[in-house]
Scaffold this motif. Structure first.
Motif, PDB file in Angstrom:
ATOM      1  N   CYS A  95      15.003  25.944  13.864  1.00 50.54           N
ATOM      2  CA  CYS A  95      14.058  26.336  12.820  1.00 50.54           C
ATOM      3  C   CYS A  95      13.177  25.136  12.486  1.00 50.54           C
ATOM      4  O   CYS A  95      13.681  24.073  12.167  1.00 50.54           O
ATOM      5  N   CYS A  98      13.385  23.893   8.517  1.00 54.33           N
ATOM      6  CA  CYS A  98      14.486  23.122   7.935  1.00 54.33           C
ATOM      7  C   CYS A  98      15.299  22.358   8.974  1.00 54.33           C
ATOM      8  O   CYS A  98      16.141  21.556   8.617  1.00 54.33           O
ATOM      9  N   ASN A 100      17.446  23.656  11.156  1.00 54.85           N
ATOM     10  CA  ASN A 100      18.660  24.382  11.537  1.00 54.85           C
ATOM     11  C   ASN A 100      18.615  24.680  13.034  1.00 54.85           C
ATOM     12  O   ASN A 100      17.690  25.319  13.518  1.00 54.85           O
ATOM     13  N   CYS A 110      15.741  32.622   9.418  1.00 50.35           N
ATOM     14  CA  CYS A 110      16.649  31.473   9.437  1.00 50.35           C
ATOM     15  C   CYS A 110      17.732  31.658   8.386  1.00 50.35           C
ATOM     16  O   CYS A 110      17.437  31.988   7.244  1.00 50.35           O
ATOM     17  N   CYS A 113      17.265  28.413   5.565  1.00 49.61           N
ATOM     18  CA  CYS A 113      16.148  28.321   4.616  1.00 49.61           C
ATOM     19  C   CYS A 113      15.438  29.644   4.416  1.00 49.61           C
ATOM     20  O   CYS A 113      14.585  29.779   3.534  1.00 49.61           O
TER      21      CYS A 113
HETATM   22 ZN   LIG Z   1      15.347  27.198   8.458  1.00 52.36          ZN
END
Ligand SMILES: [Zn+2]
Length: 118
Positions: A95, A98, A100, A110, A113
């Motif tokens: 992602c 953020c 991730n 996601c 976030c």
């Molecule tokens: Zn994210």
């Protein structure tokens, strides 16, 4: 995301603690000993120590300035890359909002976030 992020939260308090040793502890001890032993040279040590302590604080200040600048840059980067994801070598996606790295291909959103991917 390839940019290395400076994060002073992890070590900022350590730098302050070290500078406190130079600003308070060492001058305090050398003042005490110069008073007890009547040795003038110890006062010079405390002056040098205070100078070192101030330099350490200056270093921390510069570090925070760089970090603040980086945060602004990252913010802009995230703003431009919001709602996008990057394919990783292991088949997962990262992602871009953020960072991730556990986003699966079928995921439209996601988990961390909540960014909705295009
Ligand atoms: Zn994210």
């Amino acid at each position: 995301m390839k940019m290395k992020k400076i994060n002073s939260i992890g070590y900022g308090h350590k730098i302050i603690a070290i500078s406190a040793v130079f600003l308070v502890a060492i001058p305090g001890i050398s003042y005490l000993f110069s008073y007890l032993l009547k040795v003038a040279g110890l006062l010079l040590i405390s002056k040098v120590s205070i100078a070192i302590g101030l330099l350490i604080l200056l270093f921390l200040f510069l570090l925070l300035k760089i970090e603040f600048h980086q945060d602004k840059k990252l913010e802009r980067y995230f703003e431009n890359n919001k709602n996008t994801r990057l394919l990783l070598h292991n088949g997962f996606y990262e992602c871009q909002a953020c960072g991730n790295r556990n986003v699966k291909q079928e995921q439209k959103r996601c988990d961390v976030c909540g960014s909705l991917f295009k």
